[in-house]
Design a protein around this motif. Structure first.
Motif, PDB file in Angstrom:
ATOM      1  N   GLY A  62      50.413  25.270  30.228  1.00 44.91           N
ATOM      2  CA  GLY A  62      49.278  24.354  30.157  1.00 44.91           C
ATOM      3  C   GLY A  62      48.455  24.280  31.425  1.00 44.91           C
ATOM      4  N   CYS A  63      48.639  25.247  32.333  1.00 41.43           N
ATOM      5  CA  CYS A  63      47.923  25.242  33.620  1.00 41.43           C
ATOM      6  C   CYS A  63      46.627  26.049  33.486  1.00 41.43           C
ATOM      7  CB  CYS A  63      48.809  25.811  34.723  1.00 41.43           C
ATOM      8  SG  CYS A  63      50.395  24.971  34.920  1.00 41.43           S
ATOM      9  N   LEU A  64      45.633  25.485  32.809  1.00 42.20           N
ATOM     10  CA  LEU A  64      44.395  26.210  32.534  1.00 42.20           C
ATOM     11  C   LEU A  64      43.623  26.534  33.806  1.00 42.20           C
ATOM     12  CD1 LEU A  64      42.261  27.339  30.599  1.00 42.20           C
ATOM     13  CD2 LEU A  64      41.311  25.022  30.421  1.00 42.20           C
ATOM     14  N   ASP A  65      43.464  25.546  34.692  1.00 43.89           N
ATOM     15  CA  ASP A  65      42.674  25.773  35.905  1.00 43.89           C
ATOM     16  C   ASP A  65      43.267  26.898  36.757  1.00 43.89           C
ATOM     17  OD1 ASP A  65      40.923  23.779  35.167  1.00 43.89           O
ATOM     18  OD2 ASP A  65      41.953  22.224  36.332  1.00 43.89           O
ATOM     19  N   ALA A  89      45.119  29.322  35.683  1.00 42.70           N
ATOM     20  CA  ALA A  89      44.951  30.580  34.960  1.00 42.70           C
ATOM     21  C   ALA A  89      43.541  31.130  35.149  1.00 42.70           C
ATOM     22  CB  ALA A  89      45.234  30.366  33.470  1.00 42.70           C
ATOM     23  N   LEU A  90      42.546  30.251  35.057  1.00 46.24           N
ATOM     24  CA  LEU A  90      41.156  30.680  35.257  1.00 46.24           C
ATOM     25  C   LEU A  90      40.933  31.154  36.689  1.00 46.24           C
ATOM     26  CD1 LEU A  90      39.274  27.879  33.270  1.00 46.24           C
ATOM     27  CD2 LEU A  90      39.622  30.261  32.587  1.00 46.24           C
ATOM     28  N   ALA A  91      41.631  30.521  37.642  1.00 52.65           N
ATOM     29  CA  ALA A  91      41.525  30.941  39.043  1.00 52.65           C
ATOM     30  C   ALA A  91      42.084  32.357  39.211  1.00 52.65           C
ATOM     31  CB  ALA A  91      42.271  29.954  39.945  1.00 52.65           C
ATOM     32  N   LYS A  92      43.159  32.661  38.489  1.00 57.11           N
ATOM     33  CA  LYS A  92      43.733  34.011  38.551  1.00 57.11           C
ATOM     34  C   LYS A  92      42.766  35.044  37.976  1.00 57.11           C
ATOM     35  CE  LYS A  92      47.696  33.555  40.552  1.00 57.11           C
ATOM     36  NZ  LYS A  92      47.942  34.257  41.845  1.00 57.11           N
ATOM     37  N   VAL A  93      42.075  34.646  36.914  1.00 55.53           N
ATOM     38  CA  VAL A  93      41.104  35.553  36.302  1.00 55.53           C
ATOM     39  C   VAL A  93      39.984  35.853  37.293  1.00 55.53           C
ATOM     40  CG1 VAL A  93      39.440  35.860  34.445  1.00 55.53           C
ATOM     41  CG2 VAL A  93      41.649  34.799  33.963  1.00 55.53           C
ATOM     42  N   GLU A  94      39.536  34.828  37.999  1.00 56.70           N
ATOM     43  CA  GLU A  94      38.479  35.035  38.998  1.00 56.70           C
ATOM     44  C   GLU A  94      38.990  35.880  40.157  1.00 56.70           C
ATOM     45  OE1 GLU A  94      35.237  34.367  38.907  1.00 56.70           O
ATOM     46  OE2 GLU A  94      35.705  33.831  36.824  1.00 56.70           O
ATOM     47  N   SER A  95      40.254  35.689  40.514  1.00 56.05           N
ATOM     48  CA  SER A  95      40.852  36.490  41.581  1.00 56.05           C
ATOM     49  C   SER A  95      40.875  37.966  41.171  1.00 56.05           C
ATOM     50  CB  SER A  95      42.270  36.000  41.876  1.00 56.05           C
ATOM     51  OG  SER A  95      42.897  36.815  42.843  1.00 56.05           O
ATOM     52  N   MET A  96      41.140  38.200  39.904  1.00 49.84           N
ATOM     53  CA  MET A  96      41.108  39.570  39.382  1.00 49.84           C
ATOM     54  C   MET A  96      39.749  40.200  39.616  1.00 49.84           C
ATOM     55  SD  MET A  96      42.985  39.532  35.655  1.00 49.84           S
ATOM     56  CE  MET A  96      42.674  41.275  35.402  1.00 49.84           C
ATOM     57  N   ARG A  97      38.740  39.468  39.202  1.00 46.33           N
ATOM     58  CA  ARG A  97      37.370  39.991  39.333  1.00 46.33           C
ATOM     59  C   ARG A  97      37.036  40.265  40.800  1.00 46.33           C
ATOM     60  NH1 ARG A  97      34.797  39.253  34.435  1.00 46.33           N
ATOM     61  NH2 ARG A  97      35.587  37.572  33.089  1.00 46.33           N
ATOM     62  N   THR A  98      37.492  39.368  41.679  1.00 50.67           N
ATOM     63  CA  THR A  98      37.227  39.535  43.116  1.00 50.67           C
ATOM     64  C   THR A  98      37.828  40.830  43.640  1.00 50.67           C
ATOM     65  OG1 THR A  98      37.220  37.123  43.423  1.00 50.67           O
ATOM     66  CG2 THR A  98      37.515  38.495  45.400  1.00 50.67           C
ATOM     67  N   HIS A  99      38.981  41.203  43.087  1.00 51.04           N
ATOM     68  CA  HIS A  99      39.659  42.419  43.520  1.00 51.04           C
ATOM     69  C   HIS A  99      39.225  43.638  42.713  1.00 51.04           C
ATOM     70  CE1 HIS A  99      42.345  39.399  45.366  1.00 51.04           C
ATOM     71  NE2 HIS A  99      42.645  40.364  46.235  1.00 51.04           N
ATOM     72  N   GLY A 100      38.157  43.477  41.941  1.00 55.03           N
ATOM     73  CA  GLY A 100      37.607  44.603  41.203  1.00 55.03           C
ATOM     74  C   GLY A 100      38.365  44.983  39.949  1.00 55.03           C
ATOM     75  N   ILE A 101      39.163  44.034  39.422  1.00 54.81           N
ATOM     76  CA  ILE A 101      39.941  44.298  38.199  1.00 54.81           C
ATOM     77  C   ILE A 101      39.343  43.479  37.052  1.00 54.81           C
ATOM     78  CG2 ILE A 101      42.226  44.264  37.128  1.00 54.81           C
ATOM     79  CD1 ILE A 101      43.413  44.245  39.958  1.00 54.81           C
ATOM     80  N   SER A 102      38.967  44.142  35.999  1.00 53.98           N
ATOM     81  CA  SER A 102      38.387  43.452  34.849  1.00 53.98           C
ATOM     82  C   SER A 102      39.485  42.862  33.965  1.00 53.98           C
ATOM     83  CB  SER A 102      37.531  44.414  34.020  1.00 53.98           C
ATOM     84  OG  SER A 102      36.476  44.940  34.808  1.00 53.98           O
ATOM     85  N   PRO A 103      39.253  41.675  33.419  1.00 55.51           N
ATOM     86  CA  PRO A 103      40.232  41.083  32.501  1.00 55.51           C
ATOM     87  C   PRO A 103      40.482  42.008  31.305  1.00 55.51           C
ATOM     88  CG  PRO A 103      38.612  39.449  33.172  1.00 55.51           C
ATOM     89  CD  PRO A 103      38.113  40.782  33.657  1.00 55.51           C
ATOM     90  N   THR A 104      41.694  42.005  30.831  1.00 48.77           N
ATOM     91  CA  THR A 104      42.082  42.868  29.720  1.00 48.77           C
ATOM     92  C   THR A 104      42.021  42.119  28.389  1.00 48.77           C
ATOM     93  OG1 THR A 104      44.405  42.237  29.938  1.00 48.77           O
ATOM     94  CG2 THR A 104      43.642  44.127  31.231  1.00 48.77           C
ATOM     95  N   THR A 105      42.200  42.865  27.307  1.00 50.82           N
ATOM     96  CA  THR A 105      42.257  42.254  25.971  1.00 50.82           C
ATOM     97  C   THR A 105      43.365  41.217  25.917  1.00 50.82           C
ATOM     98  OG1 THR A 105      41.404  44.260  24.908  1.00 50.82           O
ATOM     99  CG2 THR A 105      42.656  42.736  23.519  1.00 50.82           C
ATOM    100  N   HIS A 106      44.490  41.519  26.552  1.00 58.82           N
ATOM    101  CA  HIS A 106      45.624  40.596  26.567  1.00 58.82           C
ATOM    102  C   HIS A 106      45.252  39.266  27.212  1.00 58.82           C
ATOM    103  CE1 HIS A 106      49.590  38.932  27.101  1.00 58.82           C
ATOM    104  NE2 HIS A 106      49.548  39.072  28.412  1.00 58.82           N
TER     105      HIS A 106
END
Length: 430
Positions: free
Chosen positions: A364-367, A369-386
Motif C-alpha cells: 500500500g506504499c503508493l508514494d 512506488a511512484l518515487a521508484k518509477v521516477e528514479s527509474m526514469r532518472t537513470h534512463g530506464i523506462s517502466p515496463t509492462t509489469h
C-alpha cells in the motif's frame, strides 16, 4: 572447446523435454561419433519420439540400446565405438506412422471412429459392443494416438486400454503404459495407477525413468507430497537415477503453498546441485519464494551463492532473490540486498525495479512506488509492462478507475504492449 558428455546430455534432455526429438536425434548422432552414450539417454530420445507418435524412429533408437559396443583405440579415454550405421536410420518425419496413402486413410478413419465412441456419453459396455462391431485392426500406432487424443475421457479411455490389450496379436508398449498411468493419475485414481505400474512389469514392459517421473508428478499435482517422496525414494532404490526433470518436479511441488515441506525441499535441492544439475528459473523461483515465506533467509542467500559458484550470473541470481523477497513482503531485506548487489558489481535494472515497485504497492506504499518509477526514469530506464500493470491493479483495487485508465493510456503511449494479466485485471475489476 569440445562439448563434454554432460553438455551433450543436458542439451538432449532439454530438447526432449520440449518435444523436439528430431533435434535431439541430430545431436545424439554427433555425440555418438565422439563418445559412449548411456542407454538411459537413448531411451529418453526414443520415448520422446514415442510421445510424438513417431514409432518407427523410436524403434530405431531403441535398437541402438541393444547394439554391441566395442573398444575403439582411436578415440580418447577408451571410448566405445558402436557398429550402428546412422545412414541406415531414416530421417525423422512429421507424420505419426509410415503408411501408404490408402492405409493411412483407413487408419485415420479408424482413429476418428474410436475417438468418437470413447468421447460419447455411452456406457462402457455399449462402447465395447460398438468397437467389436467395427472390427478395427488395432496397431500400436493407432492405440497410442487414441490414448493421446482421448486422455480427458479418463474412464472410457482406461477401459479401452484394458480391452484392447486382450485383442489377438496386439501388445502394449512401455510408452502406452506410461500414458495410461498418466491418465489414471490425472483422474486421481492412484490405486489403478499403481496397478498399471505392476501390470506393465508382468507384461514384459520395463518401467523407465519417464514412468517414475509421471507417477511422481501425478502425486505432486494432487498435493500428496508424502506419497510423492515415497515414490521418489523407491525410484532410487530401484536403481533409477533422478534426472533434472525429476528433481524439478519434486522441488516445485514440495515448495507449493498447500503441501509445503521446506526442509525436504532443501535436502533435495542440495542433492540436485551435488549431482551436477543446474535448476531452471521455475525451480529457483519456487525454491527461493518458499524459503523466504518460511523465514529461511540464510538458506535463500546460500542458494544464490551456490548458483553463482555453479556458473549462474550473479545479476540473474540476485534478481530472482529480490523478486522472492518482494513477493513475500520482505521489503526491508530486499532493499538491503539491492545495496549489496551494487557492491558486487550488479546493476539495478528494470526487473529489480519491477519487483520493488510491486512489493511497495502490495504494502500500500503508493508514494514510495511512484518515487521508484521516477528514479527509474532518472537513470534512463523506462517502466515496463509489469510495472504499469502493477500500478493499474493497485488503482483498480482502490476503486480509482480513472487513474487506472490513465496508466493504461500512458503504458500504450510509451510503447509497452499490455499483457494477458493487464487485460485480465481490467476485465475483472471493471
Amino acid at each position: 572447446m569440445n562439448p563434454t558428455r554432460k553438455a551433450y546430455s543436458v542439451f538432449i534432455e532439454e530438447l526432449c523435454g520440449v518435444s523436439k526429438p528430431d533435434e535431439a536425434f541430430k545431436l545424439l548422432k554427433e555425440m555418438y561419433s565422439k563418445m559412449v552414450v548411456d542407454d538411459s539417454l537413448l531411451c529418453l530420445v526414443a520415448s520422446s519420439f514415442n510421445k510424438n507418435g513417431e514409432l518407427e524412429m523410436a524403434n530405431q533408437v531403441e535398437n541402438m540400446c541393444r547394439t554391441p559396443k566395442v573398444k575403439n583405440p582411436e578415440m580418447p579415454n577408451g571410448a566405445f565405438r558402436s557398429d550402428i550405421d546412422f545412414n541406415q536410420i531414416p530421417t525423422p518425419i512429421t507424420s505419426p506412422c509410415v503408411d501408404v496413402p490408402q492405409t493411412k486413410v483407413c487408419r485415420d478413419k479408424d482413429l476418428q471412429e474410436v475417438c468418437r465412441i470413447l468421447s460419447s456419453t455411452y456406457s462402457w459396455s455399449l462402447m465395447q459392443k460398438l468397437l467389436e462391431k467395427r472390427e478395427i485392426h488395432f496397431t500400436p500406432c493407432l492405440v497410442e494416438e487414441v490414448l493421446y487424443r482421448c486422455q480427458r475421457h479418463g474412464h472410457a479411455t482406461l477401459c479401452f486400454f484394458s480391452w484392447v490389450s486382450q485383442q489377438p496379436g496386439y501388445r502394449h508398449t512401455t510408452e502406452m503404459y506410461n500414458m495410461a498411468i498418466k491418465i489414471s493419475g490425472s483422474g486421481k485414481d492412484f490405486k489403478h495407477m499403481t496397478s498399471l505400474f505392476l501390470e506393465m512389469g508382468s507384461r514384459g514392459c520395463s518401467p523407465t525413468l519417464n514412468t517414475w517421473n509421471i507417477m511422481i508428478t501425478q502425486y505432486g499435482r494432487a498435493g500428496l507430497t508424502d506419497f510423492m517422496l515415497k515414490k521418489f525414494k523407491q525410484m532410487k532404490q530401484e536403481a533409477f537415477k533422478p534426472n533434472r526433470s525429476t528433481y524439478k518436479f519434486v522441488i516445485v511441488f514440495l515448495c507449493g503453498k498447500e503441501s509445503r515441506k521446506a526442509d525436504e525441499a532443501i535436502k533435495i535441492f542440495q542433492e540436485m546441485i551435488c549431482e551436477g544439475h543446474v535448476p531452471d528459473n521455475e525451480v529457483i523461483d519456487a525454491y527461493l519464494s518458499c524459503l523466504c515465506e518460511v523465514g529461511k533467509l540464510s538458506e535463500a542467500k546460500r542458494c544464490v551463492e551456490i548458483l553463482c559458484e555453479r556458473g549462474l550470473a550473479p545479476q540473474k541470481s540476485y534478481t530472482l532473490l529480490v523478486k522472492s523477497l518482494c513477493r513475500t513482503r520482505r521489503l526491508e531485506e530486499a532493499m538491503a540486498l539491492v545495496d549489496d548487489m551494487v557492491h558486487l558489481g550488479c546493476v539495478v535494472d528494470k526487473y529489480i525495479y519491477g519487483s520493488i515497485v510491486y512489493g511497495l504497492l502490495k504494502e500500500g506504499c503508493l508514494d514510495e512506488a511512484l518515487a521508484k518509477v521516477e528514479s527509474m526514469r532518472t537513470h534512463g530506464i523506462s517502466p515496463t509492462t509489469h510495472i504499469y500493470t502493477s500500478l493499474m491493479i493497485y488503482y483498480l483495487k482502490e476503486k480509482q478507475l480513472m487513474k487506472a485508465m490513465q496508466i493504461f493510456k500512458k503504458m500504450k503511449e510509451d510503447g509497452c504492449d499490455p499483457s494477458i494479466i493487464t487485460y485480465s485485471a481490467l476485465i475483472v475489476d471493471t
